[in-house]
Design a protein around this motif. Sequence first.
Motif, PDB file in Angstrom:
ATOM      1  N   VAL A  17      78.128  43.493  21.326  1.00  0.00           N
ATOM      2  CA  VAL A  17      77.522  43.356  20.002  1.00  0.00           C
ATOM      3  C   VAL A  17      76.299  42.456  20.094  1.00  0.00           C
ATOM      4  CG1 VAL A  17      77.887  42.537  17.652  1.00  0.00           C
ATOM      5  CG2 VAL A  17      79.718  43.738  18.868  1.00  0.00           C
ATOM      6  N   ALA A  18      75.173  42.933  19.547  1.00  0.00           N
ATOM      7  CA  ALA A  18      73.923  42.177  19.546  1.00  0.00           C
ATOM      8  C   ALA A  18      73.110  42.601  18.334  1.00  0.00           C
ATOM      9  CB  ALA A  18      73.134  42.419  20.826  1.00  0.00           C
ATOM     10  N   PRO A  19      72.582  41.651  17.568  1.00  0.00           N
ATOM     11  CA  PRO A  19      71.795  42.030  16.374  1.00  0.00           C
ATOM     12  C   PRO A  19      70.552  42.841  16.710  1.00  0.00           C
ATOM     13  CG  PRO A  19      72.453  39.723  16.285  1.00  0.00           C
ATOM     14  CD  PRO A  19      72.777  40.199  17.654  1.00  0.00           C
ATOM     15  N   SER A  20      70.009  42.654  17.908  1.00  0.00           N
ATOM     16  CA  SER A  20      68.798  43.388  18.278  1.00  0.00           C
ATOM     17  C   SER A  20      69.078  44.714  18.973  1.00  0.00           C
ATOM     18  CB  SER A  20      67.933  42.510  19.195  1.00  0.00           C
ATOM     19  OG  SER A  20      68.657  42.160  20.373  1.00  0.00           O
ATOM     20  N   GLY A  21      70.337  45.108  19.046  1.00  0.00           N
ATOM     21  CA  GLY A  21      70.668  46.351  19.720  1.00  0.00           C
ATOM     22  C   GLY A  21      70.213  47.573  18.934  1.00  0.00           C
ATOM     23  N   ARG A  22      69.973  48.669  19.630  1.00  0.00           N
ATOM     24  CA  ARG A  22      69.539  49.925  19.009  1.00  0.00           C
ATOM     25  C   ARG A  22      70.688  50.869  18.704  1.00  0.00           C
ATOM     26  NH1 ARG A  22      64.179  51.604  22.596  1.00  0.00           N
ATOM     27  NH2 ARG A  22      62.984  49.670  22.218  1.00  0.00           N
ATOM     28  N   ARG A  23      71.819  50.632  19.303  1.00  0.00           N
ATOM     29  CA  ARG A  23      72.957  51.529  19.128  1.00  0.00           C
ATOM     30  C   ARG A  23      73.930  50.921  18.126  1.00  0.00           C
ATOM     31  NH1 ARG A  23      76.862  53.555  24.112  1.00  0.00           N
ATOM     32  NH2 ARG A  23      78.584  54.297  22.834  1.00  0.00           N
ATOM     33  N   ILE A  24      74.515  51.775  17.256  1.00  0.00           N
ATOM     34  CA  ILE A  24      75.483  51.321  16.253  1.00  0.00           C
ATOM     35  C   ILE A  24      76.863  51.257  16.894  1.00  0.00           C
ATOM     36  CG2 ILE A  24      76.576  51.836  14.053  1.00  0.00           C
ATOM     37  CD1 ILE A  24      74.020  53.184  13.181  1.00  0.00           C
ATOM     38  N   ALA A  25      77.505  50.107  16.762  1.00  0.00           N
ATOM     39  CA  ALA A  25      78.873  49.933  17.251  1.00  0.00           C
ATOM     40  C   ALA A  25      79.825  50.484  16.198  1.00  0.00           C
ATOM     41  CB  ALA A  25      79.149  48.463  17.541  1.00  0.00           C
ATOM     42  N   LEU A  26      80.461  51.620  16.499  1.00  0.00           N
ATOM     43  CA  LEU A  26      81.265  52.314  15.492  1.00  0.00           C
ATOM     44  C   LEU A  26      82.507  51.525  15.106  1.00  0.00           C
ATOM     45  CD1 LEU A  26      80.987  56.005  16.743  1.00  0.00           C
ATOM     46  CD2 LEU A  26      79.715  54.882  14.917  1.00  0.00           C
ATOM     47  N   ARG A  27      83.252  51.051  16.065  1.00  0.00           N
ATOM     48  CA  ARG A  27      84.506  50.377  15.754  1.00  0.00           C
ATOM     49  C   ARG A  27      84.290  49.104  14.923  1.00  0.00           C
ATOM     50  NH1 ARG A  27      88.407  50.948  21.113  1.00  0.00           N
ATOM     51  NH2 ARG A  27      88.572  53.240  21.064  1.00  0.00           N
ATOM     52  N   PRO A  28      83.398  48.190  15.316  1.00  0.00           N
ATOM     53  CA  PRO A  28      83.186  47.021  14.442  1.00  0.00           C
ATOM     54  C   PRO A  28      82.630  47.395  13.073  1.00  0.00           C
ATOM     55  CG  PRO A  28      82.375  46.594  16.651  1.00  0.00           C
ATOM     56  CD  PRO A  28      82.692  48.053  16.589  1.00  0.00           C
ATOM     57  N   THR A  29      81.805  48.426  13.017  1.00  0.00           N
ATOM     58  CA  THR A  29      81.251  48.829  11.720  1.00  0.00           C
ATOM     59  C   THR A  29      82.344  49.377  10.801  1.00  0.00           C
ATOM     60  OG1 THR A  29      79.122  49.331  12.757  1.00  0.00           O
ATOM     61  CG2 THR A  29      79.544  50.279  10.603  1.00  0.00           C
ATOM     62  N   ILE A  30      83.247  50.211  11.348  1.00  0.00           N
ATOM     63  CA  ILE A  30      84.347  50.756  10.531  1.00  0.00           C
ATOM     64  C   ILE A  30      85.314  49.659  10.133  1.00  0.00           C
ATOM     65  CG2 ILE A  30      86.307  52.344  10.579  1.00  0.00           C
ATOM     66  CD1 ILE A  30      84.652  54.168  12.380  1.00  0.00           C
ATOM     67  N   ALA A  31      85.555  48.704  11.046  1.00  0.00           N
ATOM     68  CA  ALA A  31      86.457  47.603  10.707  1.00  0.00           C
ATOM     69  C   ALA A  31      85.918  46.776   9.548  1.00  0.00           C
ATOM     70  CB  ALA A  31      86.677  46.732  11.935  1.00  0.00           C
ATOM     71  N   ARG A  32      84.617  46.559   9.490  1.00  0.00           N
ATOM     72  CA  ARG A  32      84.035  45.811   8.378  1.00  0.00           C
ATOM     73  C   ARG A  32      83.975  46.651   7.098  1.00  0.00           C
ATOM     74  NH1 ARG A  32      82.258  43.618  12.908  1.00  0.00           N
ATOM     75  NH2 ARG A  32      81.592  41.422  12.994  1.00  0.00           N
ATOM     76  N   ARG A  37      74.171  46.591  22.326  1.00  0.00           N
ATOM     77  CA  ARG A  37      73.241  46.935  23.393  1.00  0.00           C
ATOM     78  C   ARG A  37      73.961  46.869  24.734  1.00  0.00           C
ATOM     79  NH1 ARG A  37      69.295  41.605  23.637  1.00  0.00           N
ATOM     80  NH2 ARG A  37      70.927  40.078  24.136  1.00  0.00           N
ATOM     81  N   PRO A  38      73.432  47.515  25.774  1.00  0.00           N
ATOM     82  CA  PRO A  38      74.109  47.506  27.077  1.00  0.00           C
ATOM     83  C   PRO A  38      74.178  46.106  27.674  1.00  0.00           C
ATOM     84  CG  PRO A  38      72.484  49.265  26.968  1.00  0.00           C
ATOM     85  CD  PRO A  38      72.259  48.407  25.773  1.00  0.00           C
ATOM     86  N   VAL A  39      75.252  45.861  28.378  1.00  0.00           N
ATOM     87  CA  VAL A  39      75.434  44.592  29.086  1.00  0.00           C
ATOM     88  C   VAL A  39      74.722  44.675  30.429  1.00  0.00           C
ATOM     89  CG1 VAL A  39      77.130  43.013  30.078  1.00  0.00           C
ATOM     90  CG2 VAL A  39      77.622  44.202  27.927  1.00  0.00           C
ATOM     91  N   ARG A  40      73.999  43.638  30.766  1.00  0.00           N
ATOM     92  CA  ARG A  40      73.269  43.580  32.031  1.00  0.00           C
ATOM     93  C   ARG A  40      73.942  42.572  32.955  1.00  0.00           C
ATOM     94  NH1 ARG A  40      68.658  46.432  31.821  1.00  0.00           N
ATOM     95  NH2 ARG A  40      68.110  45.603  33.861  1.00  0.00           N
ATOM     96  N   ARG A  41      74.084  42.969  34.196  1.00  0.00           N
ATOM     97  CA  ARG A  41      74.696  42.126  35.213  1.00  0.00           C
ATOM     98  C   ARG A  41      73.776  42.052  36.421  1.00  0.00           C
ATOM     99  NH1 ARG A  41      81.012  44.271  35.229  1.00  0.00           N
ATOM    100  NH2 ARG A  41      81.534  43.557  33.090  1.00  0.00           N
ATOM    101  N   PRO A  42      73.897  40.995  37.194  1.00  0.00           N
ATOM    102  CA  PRO A  42      73.058  40.898  38.399  1.00  0.00           C
ATOM    103  C   PRO A  42      73.347  42.048  39.365  1.00  0.00           C
ATOM    104  CG  PRO A  42      74.016  38.775  37.863  1.00  0.00           C
ATOM    105  CD  PRO A  42      74.673  39.768  36.967  1.00  0.00           C
ATOM    106  N   ARG A  43      72.280  42.551  39.953  1.00  0.00           N
ATOM    107  CA  ARG A  43      72.423  43.625  40.930  1.00  0.00           C
ATOM    108  C   ARG A  43      73.186  43.104  42.144  1.00  0.00           C
ATOM    109  NH1 ARG A  43      72.209  48.962  41.007  1.00  0.00           N
ATOM    110  NH2 ARG A  43      70.388  48.859  39.634  1.00  0.00           N
ATOM    111  N   ARG A  44      74.183  43.838  42.563  1.00  0.00           N
ATOM    112  CA  ARG A  44      74.988  43.431  43.708  1.00  0.00           C
ATOM    113  C   ARG A  44      74.173  43.515  44.997  1.00  0.00           C
ATOM    114  NH1 ARG A  44      79.638  47.054  43.775  1.00  0.00           N
ATOM    115  NH2 ARG A  44      80.229  45.900  41.909  1.00  0.00           N
TER     116      ARG A  44
END
Length: 410
Positions: free
Chosen positions: A184-199, A214-221
Amino acid sequence: MSGLLRGVDRAAFAVAFADRLRRAGVPAGLTEVDDFVRALATNPPVQLSTLYWTARISLVRRHAHLAAFDRVFTAVFADAPPLPLPRSAAPPGARDDVHVPVPATTDDVGPGGGLPWATLPPAVAEAAESETATRLPERTPSALAGLADRPFEDLDGAQLDLLGDALRAAVARWPTRRTRRHAVAPSGRRIALRPTIARARRTAWEPVEVVRERPVRRPRRVVLLCDVSESMRAQAAAYLHLMRAFAVAADAEVFAFATTLTRLTVALRHTSATAAVAQASAAVTDRFGGTRIATNLRALLASHHGDAVRGAVVVIGSDGWDSDPPGDLAAAMARLRRRAYRIVWLNPRAGAPGFAPRVAGMAAALPYCDRLLPAGTFRELVAAAGQLQSVTCTDGLKWPTLTPAPRIIA
């Protein structure tokens, strides 16, 4: 004001005295007058000598204006006794290379300049004695710049520690990759369905509050494999510092190989660099022996650490000399190419003039490598660590593969 100027307005006195100085040619501006007023408030003069040096320090900025200042001060306080020199001044006729006496009541100004207790730098003092001699301080390179092009075999322990610090600084900010997970991120472009329906349960199932993600970013292995055979004896210690830098800063999996494969990730993550290198050196039992690159690559892919290679940047540090057949190395590199995200080969001899990958092992592995980087000196190894970050910054972009040289020396 207590002392010499009791009952006198400090600002009026400073402005009047500065006006007299400007008429005599001394450029005493508003800044100097403000400094003089603040100095009088901080240290009220109780003697005429104290007032003299307070005014001189605050109002005079150039050595050429000292004579005019002395004339104005003497004219203002004509009935006052002679001005004594401070205790820190050198006695008349004394010769001192550091403390230079400056006359206060004569027009002849000595070459020392400044205050009687002014400490002159050695270069200024020598220039005052000899105007024709010009001496500049010797500019020497820093510790890192002096070791830039020095081979690894010429570095001592302290210089290798400097190399390790420089490598850790080069990979301190390791690039990240986009994962399939979302957060969950306020600046994300994608709608999170489950949190939105829960609210929406609190608003009669109307999605009044839309939650974005928005997608989670991790360090490249990163996976490092460094050759510690006899042909890499000169570079073994430096490559150990390279592996420790990636193990600490980029959370990489690091291996050393000669005839067998040894995992050094746990040993090189020690907080002390000296202890980490010592433990890693003790763990590698076959160092400075033969080289079997193909066998060790197959062992890595067949072990449970082979999953760490999937989607990772694989860095191989070796000169390419291999006792295994070139066909076996090509087959192992092909398997590694299908599983890894990028393959970068660090060759300590690639920076030599006229280098060509004519060794059988290097020529067999080169078509499956994305980059071939020189890593034979301090500068080349730090630059290679920096270029590894650019390799990981291009998601979805395939680097052009390298082609081997036509001649192959078995």
